[in-house]
Design a protein around this motif. Structure first.
Motif, PDB file in Angstrom:
ATOM      1  N   GLY A  45      38.727  66.769 -30.943  1.00 29.53           N
ATOM      2  CA  GLY A  45      39.488  66.887 -32.079  1.00 29.53           C
ATOM      3  C   GLY A  45      40.441  65.884 -32.609  1.00 29.53           C
ATOM      4  N   LEU A  46      40.627  64.964 -31.618  1.00 30.58           N
ATOM      5  CA  LEU A  46      41.662  63.778 -31.871  1.00 30.58           C
ATOM      6  C   LEU A  46      41.086  62.911 -32.838  1.00 30.58           C
ATOM      7  CD1 LEU A  46      43.012  63.347 -28.253  1.00 30.58           C
ATOM      8  CD2 LEU A  46      43.901  64.723 -29.942  1.00 30.58           C
ATOM      9  N   LEU A  47      39.778  62.779 -33.123  1.00 27.55           N
ATOM     10  CA  LEU A  47      39.290  61.913 -34.114  1.00 27.55           C
ATOM     11  C   LEU A  47      38.393  62.831 -34.967  1.00 27.55           C
ATOM     12  CD1 LEU A  47      37.647  58.843 -32.421  1.00 27.55           C
ATOM     13  CD2 LEU A  47      39.515  58.925 -33.666  1.00 27.55           C
ATOM     14  N   ALA A  48      38.876  62.868 -36.495  1.00 29.33           N
ATOM     15  CA  ALA A  48      38.157  63.765 -37.299  1.00 29.33           C
ATOM     16  C   ALA A  48      36.778  63.480 -37.246  1.00 29.33           C
ATOM     17  CB  ALA A  48      38.758  63.678 -38.695  1.00 29.33           C
ATOM     18  N   SER A  49      35.847  64.353 -36.696  1.00 28.06           N
ATOM     19  CA  SER A  49      34.648  64.239 -36.690  1.00 28.06           C
ATOM     20  C   SER A  49      33.855  64.258 -38.020  1.00 28.06           C
ATOM     21  CB  SER A  49      33.908  65.088 -35.609  1.00 28.06           C
ATOM     22  OG  SER A  49      34.038  66.323 -35.919  1.00 28.06           O
ATOM     23  N   THR A  50      34.580  65.000 -38.987  1.00 31.43           N
ATOM     24  CA  THR A  50      34.060  65.308 -40.193  1.00 31.43           C
ATOM     25  C   THR A  50      34.225  63.926 -40.984  1.00 31.43           C
ATOM     26  OG1 THR A  50      36.255  65.927 -40.925  1.00 31.43           O
ATOM     27  CG2 THR A  50      34.544  67.651 -40.282  1.00 31.43           C
ATOM     28  N   ARG A  51      35.170  62.980 -40.642  1.00 30.28           N
ATOM     29  CA  ARG A  51      35.211  61.881 -41.224  1.00 30.28           C
ATOM     30  C   ARG A  51      34.168  60.667 -40.694  1.00 30.28           C
ATOM     31  NH1 ARG A  51      40.599  60.612 -41.058  1.00 30.28           N
ATOM     32  NH2 ARG A  51      40.523  59.551 -38.930  1.00 30.28           N
ATOM     33  N   ILE A  52      33.822  60.718 -39.457  1.00 31.42           N
ATOM     34  CA  ILE A  52      33.186  59.588 -38.784  1.00 31.42           C
ATOM     35  C   ILE A  52      31.716  60.122 -39.322  1.00 31.42           C
ATOM     36  CG2 ILE A  52      32.188  58.811 -36.758  1.00 31.42           C
ATOM     37  CD1 ILE A  52      34.966  59.664 -35.442  1.00 31.42           C
ATOM     38  N   ARG A  53      31.039  59.111 -39.873  1.00 29.24           N
ATOM     39  CA  ARG A  53      29.787  59.217 -40.531  1.00 29.24           C
ATOM     40  C   ARG A  53      28.845  59.029 -39.518  1.00 29.24           C
ATOM     41  NH1 ARG A  53      25.429  56.642 -43.390  1.00 29.24           N
ATOM     42  NH2 ARG A  53      26.148  54.576 -43.004  1.00 29.24           N
ATOM     43  N   ARG A  54      27.653  59.980 -39.630  1.00 26.76           N
ATOM     44  CA  ARG A  54      26.434  59.708 -38.603  1.00 26.76           C
ATOM     45  C   ARG A  54      25.393  59.350 -39.425  1.00 26.76           C
ATOM     46  NH1 ARG A  54      26.922  62.352 -33.244  1.00 26.76           N
ATOM     47  NH2 ARG A  54      28.766  62.939 -33.044  1.00 26.76           N
ATOM     48  N   LEU A  55      24.582  58.322 -38.736  1.00 28.62           N
ATOM     49  CA  LEU A  55      23.200  57.905 -39.304  1.00 28.62           C
ATOM     50  C   LEU A  55      22.248  59.047 -38.997  1.00 28.62           C
ATOM     51  CD1 LEU A  55      23.315  54.255 -38.238  1.00 28.62           C
ATOM     52  CD2 LEU A  55      24.007  55.316 -40.421  1.00 28.62           C
ATOM     53  N   PRO A  56      21.027  59.040 -39.662  1.00 29.74           N
ATOM     54  CA  PRO A  56      20.258  59.960 -39.275  1.00 29.74           C
ATOM     55  C   PRO A  56      19.721  60.009 -37.770  1.00 29.74           C
ATOM     56  CG  PRO A  56      19.569  58.865 -41.353  1.00 29.74           C
ATOM     57  CD  PRO A  56      20.558  58.238 -40.573  1.00 29.74           C
ATOM     58  N   ASN A  57      19.736  58.976 -37.304  1.00 23.82           N
ATOM     59  CA  ASN A  57      19.763  58.874 -35.757  1.00 23.82           C
ATOM     60  C   ASN A  57      20.732  59.442 -34.920  1.00 23.82           C
ATOM     61  OD1 ASN A  57      21.253  56.801 -35.993  1.00 23.82           O
ATOM     62  ND2 ASN A  57      19.869  55.188 -35.092  1.00 23.82           N
ATOM     63  N   GLY A  58      21.812  59.829 -35.328  1.00 21.87           N
ATOM     64  CA  GLY A  58      23.167  60.455 -34.724  1.00 21.87           C
ATOM     65  C   GLY A  58      24.121  59.478 -34.429  1.00 21.87           C
ATOM     66  N   HIS A  59      23.876  58.129 -34.621  1.00 19.49           N
ATOM     67  CA  HIS A  59      24.825  56.982 -34.189  1.00 19.49           C
ATOM     68  C   HIS A  59      25.885  57.057 -35.160  1.00 19.49           C
ATOM     69  CE1 HIS A  59      21.763  54.187 -32.318  1.00 19.49           C
ATOM     70  NE2 HIS A  59      21.479  55.478 -31.658  1.00 19.49           N
ATOM     71  N   ARG A  60      27.147  56.991 -34.627  1.00 15.46           N
ATOM     72  CA  ARG A  60      28.351  57.073 -35.297  1.00 15.46           C
ATOM     73  C   ARG A  60      28.684  55.777 -36.047  1.00 15.46           C
ATOM     74  NH1 ARG A  60      28.774  59.713 -30.549  1.00 15.46           N
ATOM     75  NH2 ARG A  60      29.842  61.671 -30.467  1.00 15.46           N
ATOM     76  N   ARG A  61      29.431  56.105 -37.123  1.00 10.66           N
ATOM     77  CA  ARG A  61      29.883  54.811 -38.014  1.00 10.66           C
ATOM     78  C   ARG A  61      31.270  55.075 -38.145  1.00 10.66           C
ATOM     79  NH1 ARG A  61      26.556  52.283 -35.973  1.00 10.66           N
ATOM     80  NH2 ARG A  61      24.540  51.470 -36.787  1.00 10.66           N
ATOM     81  N   TYR A  62      32.307  54.064 -37.841  1.00  9.88           N
ATOM     82  CA  TYR A  62      33.671  54.169 -38.002  1.00  9.88           C
ATOM     83  C   TYR A  62      33.984  53.253 -39.261  1.00  9.88           C
ATOM     84  CZ  TYR A  62      33.475  56.346 -33.484  1.00  9.88           C
ATOM     85  OH  TYR A  62      33.236  57.463 -32.227  1.00  9.88           O
ATOM     86  N   SER A  63      35.155  53.797 -39.712  1.00  9.57           N
ATOM     87  CA  SER A  63      35.652  53.161 -41.018  1.00  9.57           C
ATOM     88  C   SER A  63      37.136  52.493 -40.675  1.00  9.57           C
ATOM     89  CB  SER A  63      35.744  54.209 -42.092  1.00  9.57           C
ATOM     90  OG  SER A  63      36.982  54.771 -41.920  1.00  9.57           O
ATOM     91  N   LYS A  64      37.643  51.655 -41.511  1.00 10.81           N
ATOM     92  CA  LYS A  64      38.837  51.146 -41.178  1.00 10.81           C
ATOM     93  C   LYS A  64      39.930  52.300 -41.097  1.00 10.81           C
ATOM     94  CE  LYS A  64      42.208  48.134 -43.387  1.00 10.81           C
ATOM     95  NZ  LYS A  64      42.625  47.655 -44.554  1.00 10.81           N
ATOM     96  N   ILE A  65      39.921  53.530 -41.748  1.00 10.26           N
ATOM     97  CA  ILE A  65      40.782  54.333 -41.409  1.00 10.26           C
ATOM     98  C   ILE A  65      40.782  54.775 -40.158  1.00 10.26           C
ATOM     99  CG2 ILE A  65      41.436  56.794 -41.920  1.00 10.26           C
ATOM    100  CD1 ILE A  65      40.342  56.018 -45.021  1.00 10.26           C
ATOM    101  N   ASP A  66      39.584  55.005 -39.567  1.00  8.83           N
ATOM    102  CA  ASP A  66      39.164  55.533 -38.265  1.00  8.83           C
ATOM    103  C   ASP A  66      39.934  54.419 -37.128  1.00  8.83           C
ATOM    104  OD1 ASP A  66      37.737  57.851 -38.935  1.00  8.83           O
ATOM    105  OD2 ASP A  66      35.832  56.386 -39.104  1.00  8.83           O
ATOM    106  N   LEU A  67      39.870  53.167 -37.460  1.00  6.46           N
ATOM    107  CA  LEU A  67      40.535  52.339 -36.637  1.00  6.46           C
ATOM    108  C   LEU A  67      41.884  52.224 -36.563  1.00  6.46           C
ATOM    109  CD1 LEU A  67      38.247  49.098 -36.900  1.00  6.46           C
ATOM    110  CD2 LEU A  67      38.567  50.636 -35.004  1.00  6.46           C
ATOM    111  N   GLU A  68      42.424  52.553 -37.784  1.00  2.40           N
ATOM    112  CA  GLU A  68      43.863  52.679 -38.149  1.00  2.40           C
ATOM    113  C   GLU A  68      44.355  54.026 -37.220  1.00  2.40           C
ATOM    114  OE1 GLU A  68      44.284  52.642 -42.376  1.00  2.40           O
ATOM    115  OE2 GLU A  68      44.180  50.543 -42.412  1.00  2.40           O
ATOM    116  N   TRP A  69      43.974  54.983 -37.254  1.00  2.00           N
ATOM    117  CA  TRP A  69      44.142  56.138 -36.605  1.00  2.00           C
ATOM    118  C   TRP A  69      44.008  55.888 -35.264  1.00  2.00           C
ATOM    119  CZ3 TRP A  69      43.243  59.783 -32.845  1.00  2.00           C
ATOM    120  CH2 TRP A  69      44.075  60.604 -33.217  1.00  2.00           C
ATOM    121  N   ILE A  70      43.168  55.375 -34.690  1.00  2.00           N
ATOM    122  CA  ILE A  70      42.875  55.081 -33.118  1.00  2.00           C
ATOM    123  C   ILE A  70      44.305  54.213 -32.735  1.00  2.00           C
ATOM    124  CG2 ILE A  70      41.628  54.000 -31.431  1.00  2.00           C
ATOM    125  CD1 ILE A  70      39.080  54.951 -33.307  1.00  2.00           C
TER     126      ILE A  70
END
Length: 67
Positions: free
Chosen positions: A28-53
């Protein structure tokens, strides 16, 4: 940066391992609700995710500096 990044790209940029990024998400250290998932389940991270990391890693490093 307007495009979304794969987990491999985020790992390369941040220096964190792919397993670490997945682990952070499970904890829960990364907001999994914000990390988008493609139909094949692959994660997609945004600039906000990188800033949080980056912020999280800075806080971790800072906490070790005070030990």
């Amino acid at each position: 940066m307007n495009k979304e990044l794969s987990i491999q790209q985020v790992a390369a940029i941040t220096g964190l391992g792919i397993h670490t990024l997945r682990y952070y998400e499970r904890l829960g250290l990364l907001a999994s609700t914000r990390i988008r998932r493609l139909p094949n389940g692959h994660r997609r991270y945004s600039k906000i995710d990188l800033e949080w990391i980056d912020a999280r890693e800075m806080l971790t490093l800072n906490s070790y500096a005070h030990c």
